[in-house]
Write an enzyme that holds these catalytic residues in place. Structure first.
Site, PDB file in Angstrom:
ATOM      1  N   GLN A   1      34.751  -4.823   2.712  1.00 33.01           N
ATOM      2  CA  GLN A   1      34.163  -6.028   3.290  1.00 33.01           C
ATOM      3  C   GLN A   1      35.195  -7.016   3.825  1.00 33.01           C
ATOM      4  O   GLN A   1      34.864  -7.861   4.654  1.00 33.01           O
ATOM      5  CB  GLN A   1      33.272  -6.710   2.256  1.00 33.01           C
ATOM      6  CG  GLN A   1      32.071  -5.853   1.873  1.00 33.01           C
ATOM      7  CD  GLN A   1      31.160  -6.526   0.872  1.00 33.01           C
ATOM      8  OE1 GLN A   1      31.367  -6.413  -0.328  1.00 33.01           O
ATOM      9  NE2 GLN A   1      30.155  -7.244   1.344  1.00 33.01           N
TER      10      GLN A   1
ATOM     11  N   ARG B   1      38.264 -11.179  -8.553  1.00 32.32           N
ATOM     12  CA  ARG B   1      37.691  -9.839  -8.627  1.00 32.32           C
ATOM     13  C   ARG B   1      37.738  -9.220  -7.233  1.00 32.32           C
ATOM     14  O   ARG B   1      37.141  -9.757  -6.300  1.00 32.32           O
ATOM     15  CB  ARG B   1      36.238  -9.933  -9.123  1.00 32.32           C
ATOM     16  CG  ARG B   1      35.484  -8.628  -9.121  1.00 32.32           C
ATOM     17  CD  ARG B   1      34.088  -8.792  -9.737  1.00 32.32           C
ATOM     18  NE  ARG B   1      33.373  -7.532  -9.731  1.00 32.32           N
ATOM     19  CZ  ARG B   1      32.446  -7.177  -8.826  1.00 32.32           C
ATOM     20  NH1 ARG B   1      32.099  -8.005  -7.874  1.00 32.32           N
ATOM     21  NH2 ARG B   1      31.857  -5.998  -8.894  1.00 32.32           N
TER      22      ARG B   1
ATOM     23  N   HIS C   1      33.844   0.148  -4.937  1.00 28.35           N
ATOM     24  CA  HIS C   1      32.822  -0.735  -4.378  1.00 28.35           C
ATOM     25  C   HIS C   1      32.307  -0.070  -3.099  1.00 28.35           C
ATOM     26  O   HIS C   1      32.477  -0.587  -1.999  1.00 28.35           O
ATOM     27  CB  HIS C   1      33.401  -2.135  -4.145  1.00 28.35           C
ATOM     28  CG  HIS C   1      32.377  -3.225  -4.016  1.00 28.35           C
ATOM     29  ND1 HIS C   1      32.385  -4.363  -4.804  1.00 28.35           N
ATOM     30  CD2 HIS C   1      31.309  -3.364  -3.187  1.00 28.35           C
ATOM     31  CE1 HIS C   1      31.377  -5.160  -4.459  1.00 28.35           C
ATOM     32  NE2 HIS C   1      30.713  -4.577  -3.466  1.00 28.35           N
TER      33      HIS C   1
ATOM     34  N   ASN D   1      31.083  -0.708  -8.935  1.00 31.18           N
ATOM     35  CA  ASN D   1      30.248  -1.853  -8.585  1.00 31.18           C
ATOM     36  C   ASN D   1      28.868  -1.342  -8.184  1.00 31.18           C
ATOM     37  O   ASN D   1      28.740  -0.569  -7.237  1.00 31.18           O
ATOM     38  CB  ASN D   1      30.831  -2.624  -7.406  1.00 31.18           C
ATOM     39  CG  ASN D   1      29.887  -3.743  -6.959  1.00 31.18           C
ATOM     40  OD1 ASN D   1      29.783  -4.758  -7.639  1.00 31.18           O
ATOM     41  ND2 ASN D   1      29.180  -3.547  -5.855  1.00 31.18           N
TER      42      ASN D   1
ATOM     43  N   ASN E   1      25.630  -8.553 -11.733  1.00 33.43           N
ATOM     44  CA  ASN E   1      25.493  -9.228 -10.447  1.00 33.43           C
ATOM     45  C   ASN E   1      24.057  -9.702 -10.317  1.00 33.43           C
ATOM     46  O   ASN E   1      23.122  -8.916 -10.485  1.00 33.43           O
ATOM     47  CB  ASN E   1      25.807  -8.277  -9.288  1.00 33.43           C
ATOM     48  CG  ASN E   1      27.272  -7.901  -9.234  1.00 33.43           C
ATOM     49  OD1 ASN E   1      28.090  -8.433  -9.992  1.00 33.43           O
ATOM     50  ND2 ASN E   1      27.617  -6.992  -8.339  1.00 33.43           N
TER      51      ASN E   1
ATOM     52  N   TYR F   1      21.350 -12.105  -7.896  1.00 33.14           N
ATOM     53  CA  TYR F   1      21.050 -12.922  -6.712  1.00 33.14           C
ATOM     54  C   TYR F   1      19.655 -13.535  -6.777  1.00 33.14           C
ATOM     55  O   TYR F   1      19.480 -14.701  -6.493  1.00 33.14           O
ATOM     56  CB  TYR F   1      21.217 -12.095  -5.426  1.00 33.14           C
ATOM     57  CG  TYR F   1      22.665 -11.773  -5.172  1.00 33.14           C
ATOM     58  CD1 TYR F   1      23.471 -12.645  -4.457  1.00 33.14           C
ATOM     59  CD2 TYR F   1      23.256 -10.626  -5.699  1.00 33.14           C
ATOM     60  CE1 TYR F   1      24.819 -12.384  -4.250  1.00 33.14           C
ATOM     61  CE2 TYR F   1      24.608 -10.356  -5.499  1.00 33.14           C
ATOM     62  CZ  TYR F   1      25.384 -11.238  -4.781  1.00 33.14           C
ATOM     63  OH  TYR F   1      26.714 -10.979  -4.596  1.00 33.14           O
TER      64      TYR F   1
ATOM     65  N   TRP G   1      30.170 -14.991  -5.466  1.00 32.07           N
ATOM     66  CA  TRP G   1      30.221 -14.094  -4.317  1.00 32.07           C
ATOM     67  C   TRP G   1      29.930 -14.929  -3.099  1.00 32.07           C
ATOM     68  O   TRP G   1      28.829 -15.426  -2.989  1.00 32.07           O
ATOM     69  CB  TRP G   1      29.204 -12.947  -4.429  1.00 32.07           C
ATOM     70  CG  TRP G   1      29.372 -12.043  -3.239  1.00 32.07           C
ATOM     71  CD1 TRP G   1      28.723 -12.137  -2.041  1.00 32.07           C
ATOM     72  CD2 TRP G   1      30.285 -10.943  -3.130  1.00 32.07           C
ATOM     73  NE1 TRP G   1      29.181 -11.178  -1.178  1.00 32.07           N
ATOM     74  CE2 TRP G   1      30.140 -10.428  -1.822  1.00 32.07           C
ATOM     75  CE3 TRP G   1      31.216 -10.351  -4.003  1.00 32.07           C
ATOM     76  CZ2 TRP G   1      30.893  -9.349  -1.378  1.00 32.07           C
ATOM     77  CZ3 TRP G   1      31.944  -9.277  -3.543  1.00 32.07           C
ATOM     78  CH2 TRP G   1      31.781  -8.781  -2.234  1.00 32.07           C
TER      79      TRP G   1
ATOM     80  N   TRP H   1      27.730  -5.411   4.755  1.00 28.55           N
ATOM     81  CA  TRP H   1      27.113  -4.087   4.766  1.00 28.55           C
ATOM     82  C   TRP H   1      26.172  -3.890   5.963  1.00 28.55           C
ATOM     83  O   TRP H   1      26.595  -4.122   7.085  1.00 28.55           O
ATOM     84  CB  TRP H   1      26.440  -3.816   3.413  1.00 28.55           C
ATOM     85  CG  TRP H   1      27.434  -4.019   2.286  1.00 28.55           C
ATOM     86  CD1 TRP H   1      27.385  -4.998   1.326  1.00 28.55           C
ATOM     87  CD2 TRP H   1      28.652  -3.279   2.017  1.00 28.55           C
ATOM     88  NE1 TRP H   1      28.475  -4.891   0.484  1.00 28.55           N
ATOM     89  CE2 TRP H   1      29.261  -3.866   0.871  1.00 28.55           C
ATOM     90  CE3 TRP H   1      29.287  -2.186   2.618  1.00 28.55           C
ATOM     91  CZ2 TRP H   1      30.460  -3.388   0.333  1.00 28.55           C
ATOM     92  CZ3 TRP H   1      30.487  -1.708   2.071  1.00 28.55           C
ATOM     93  CH2 TRP H   1      31.044  -2.315   0.948  1.00 28.55           C
TER      94      TRP H   1
HETATM   95  C1  GBH Z   1      26.021  -7.111  -3.757  1.00 27.88           C
HETATM   96  O1  GBH Z   1      24.957  -6.281  -3.505  1.00 27.88           O
HETATM   97  C2  GBH Z   1      27.270  -6.380  -3.397  1.00 27.88           C
HETATM   98  O2  GBH Z   1      28.005  -6.003  -4.546  1.00 27.88           O
HETATM   99  C3  GBH Z   1      28.138  -7.112  -2.436  1.00 27.88           C
HETATM  100  O3  GBH Z   1      29.081  -6.238  -1.915  1.00 27.88           O
HETATM  101  C4  GBH Z   1      27.272  -7.746  -1.388  1.00 27.88           C
HETATM  102  O4  GBH Z   1      28.023  -8.289  -0.348  1.00 27.88           O
HETATM  103  C5  GBH Z   1      26.472  -8.804  -2.058  1.00 27.88           C
HETATM  104  O5  GBH Z   1      25.771  -8.316  -3.145  1.00 27.88           O
HETATM  105  C6  GBH Z   1      25.483  -9.514  -1.140  1.00 27.88           C
HETATM  106  O6  GBH Z   1      24.526  -8.622  -0.657  1.00 27.88           O
HETATM  107  O7  GBH Z   1      16.318  -3.233  -2.699  1.00 27.88           O
HETATM  108  O8  GBH Z   1      14.323  -4.556  -2.719  1.00 27.88           O
HETATM  109  O9  GBH Z   1      15.579  -4.389  -4.688  1.00 27.88           O
HETATM  110  C7  GBH Z   1      23.696  -6.798  -3.823  1.00 27.88           C
HETATM  111  C8  GBH Z   1      22.693  -5.760  -3.463  1.00 27.88           C
HETATM  112  C9  GBH Z   1      20.797  -7.098  -3.213  1.00 27.88           C
HETATM  113  C10 GBH Z   1      20.634  -4.835  -3.930  1.00 27.88           C
HETATM  114  C11 GBH Z   1      19.370  -7.325  -3.572  1.00 27.88           C
HETATM  115  C12 GBH Z   1      19.234  -5.065  -4.282  1.00 27.88           C
HETATM  116  C13 GBH Z   1      17.291  -6.353  -3.774  1.00 27.88           C
HETATM  117  C14 GBH Z   1      16.446  -5.810  -2.704  1.00 27.88           C
HETATM  118  N1  GBH Z   1      21.396  -6.052  -3.963  1.00 27.88           N
HETATM  119  N2  GBH Z   1      18.665  -6.101  -3.444  1.00 27.88           N
HETATM  120  S1  GBH Z   1      15.620  -4.364  -3.252  1.00 27.88           S
END
Ligand code: GBH
Length: 457
Positions: free
Chosen positions: A17, A74, A116, A160, A284, A286, A407, A415
């Site tokens: 990335q 990290r 990763h 990761n 991780n 979000y 992050w 990605w």
């Molecule tokens: C992380 O991925 C990565 O480690 C990082 O490289 C990336 O840049 C960052 O987050 C931001 O995206 O498929 O419907 O469950 C997080 C990836 C994001 C995967 C939320 C699952 C939920 C959608 N995750 N996602 S679903």
């Protein structure tokens, strides 16, 4: 109460990335080079060829980390930079060696992730993660990196988010290598588990006993009907948590996926290898995920990552519906809900009480713009502030939390969304690579200097 003494405040990135220099100093292609160079796979045709040019700007970036006051950084290592075509590449090792030295010179603790998502292309050509041999190759790679950096890296992370590698890469096909076979995805998940266990064992053989060993999972914080939550939890969370923390694969997972595979790729002894003792579990987070059992008639909701018509990453969950949650949302369309982080950490503490935790990624994408030299990203500040507070409540609730990593340090190659989505504390102008601290960077610097609960407050 509040964050404990020695708590690591950091920021995170990943090799593909940020580094760029895709063809430089002997690096060979990974599956993400191949995928991003295939038309139609990544938004706007973006690739990581240049990315943030961190391969050349690493010194400036470490200086920025020092000014932020980070206690830890990290980052991940590009497998095909250090072992192109399987052969050791001194220039590749030198890059990470210099980076680690520079971090230590600035009092920043290196947290190195071995994988990763950038599998060397030749290993994908030989079958990729659905092949057992990939796990053995990973252990060999781990040992070689451990021999070079083991005297200086304080925390090792094997993988990761293996869920993304297995299910976004081999079932949904939205990540490299872009394959869509649910049985392959489950085989990939097992071989990622095995790779993790073999690598922890290999690392422990070559690095000092003071080093900590970890893995980072993107645990889905699921809400909704009990049955729907159980099924999604099995194939998204417990498929990694249970074997890695010594419980083997959950019986309900094997039952729910029986129509897809007989799990014949699991061999005697694998469970012990995968259960290699861990010092810390990286989480991780979000946003939360809302699920329910689908009634089979109403149109299914359209949630990011498994759009209608596209293959689902949730193998074995065909009867479930992923429900769009109320906003506000980030630029990814992900709902903002810090309570999910608190609940997730408390759940892990309750159900897997023996392993300390670390938030290894948390952050948000917004449409940031530089105006008169400044990026006013108040919504990111709010996101970080509220999630750090949620992590603090989990600590007060008894969770043994060792660190928090934003992050991301920099805007970077997001990605499948390319450079269109910005997660950084620091803004990157493309293609010049010029860095500008966002308001959130100044905020984070001040927040971690006197975190909630610290004596200095
Ligand atoms: C992380 O991925 C990565 O480690 C990082 O490289 C990336 O840049 C960052 O987050 C931001 O995206 O498929 O419907 O469950 C997080 C990836 C994001 C995967 C939320 C699952 C939920 C959608 N995750 N996602 S679903």
């Amino acid at each position: 109460m509040g964050f404990p003494e020695g708590f690591l405040w950091g920021a995170a990135t990943a090799s593909y990335q940020i580094e760029g220099a895709a063809d430089e100093d002997g690096r060979t292609p990974s599956i993400w080079d191949t995928f991003s160079r295939t038309p139609g796979k990544v938004l706007n045709g973006d690739t990581g060829d240049v990315a943030t040019d961190h391969y050349h700007r690493w010194k400036e970036d470490v200086a920025s980390m020092a000014r932020l006051g980070l206690g830890a950084y990290r980052f991940s290592i590009s497998w095909s930079r250090v072992l192109p075509e399987g052969k050791p590449n001194q220039k590749g090792f030198d890059f990470y060696s210099r980076l680690v030295d520079e971090l230590l010179d600035h009092g920043i603790s290196p947290v190195a992730t071995l994988y990763h998502w950038d599998l060397p292309q030749e290993l994908e050509d030989a079958g990729g993660w659905p092949e057992r041999d990939t796990a053995r190759r990973f252990a060999d790679y781990a040992e070689r990196v451990g021999r070079v950096l083991g005297d200086r890296v304080e925390t090792w992370t094997t993988l990761n988010e293996p869920w993304c590698s297995a299910f976004l890469g081999y079932a949904a096909g939205v990540h490299a290598p872009g394959r869509t076979d649910p049985a392959d995805a489950l085989a990939a998940a097992h071989h990622l588990n095995l790779a993790h266990g073999l690598a922890v064992r290999a690392l422990r053989g070559v690095v000092p006993p003071s080093a900590r060993h970890s893995v980072t999972l993107n645990l889905h914080h699921l809400r909704g009907d009990a049955e729907a939550v159980r099924r999604a939890d099995a194939v998204a969370n417990r498929i990694f948590l249970d074997p890695m923390l010594g419980r083997g694969y959950p019986a309900d997972l094997l039952a729910d996926t029986a129509a897809v595979t007989d799990w014949g790729f699991v061999r005697d002894g694998d469970a012990d290898v995968i259960a290699a003792p861990l010092d810390v579990l990286g989480v991780n987070y979000y946003s939360p995920t809302l699920v329910r059992v689908w009634d089979g008639t109403s149109p299914r909701e359209n949630d990011d990552g498994h759009k209608q018509g596209a293959a689902t990453p949730f193998v074995g969950c065909e009867g479930l519906e992923f429900v769009k949650q109320p906003g506000p949302y980030t630029a990814m369309g992900w709902p903002i809900d810090p309570s999910g982080l608190e609940e997730l950490l408390l759940r892990l503490h309750r159900e897997y009480p023996d392993v300390p935790l670390m938030v290894t990624e948390n952050g948000a994408a917004f449409d940031d713009e530089v105006v008169d030299g400044r990026v006013r990203d108040d919504r990111r500040i709010g996101y970080l502030r509220d999630h750090i507070a949620a992590a603090g409540r989990a600590v007060d609730g008894g969770v043994d939390l060792r660190g928090y990593f934003a992050w991301s340090l920099l805007d970077n190659f997001e990605w499948a969304y390319g450079y269109d989505r910005r997660f950084g504390l620091i803004h990157v102008d493309y293609p010049t690579g010029e860095r500008t601290w966002k308001d959130s960077a100044f905020w984070y610097r001040d927040a971690i200097r006197t975190p909630p609960g610290s004596d200095a407050r």
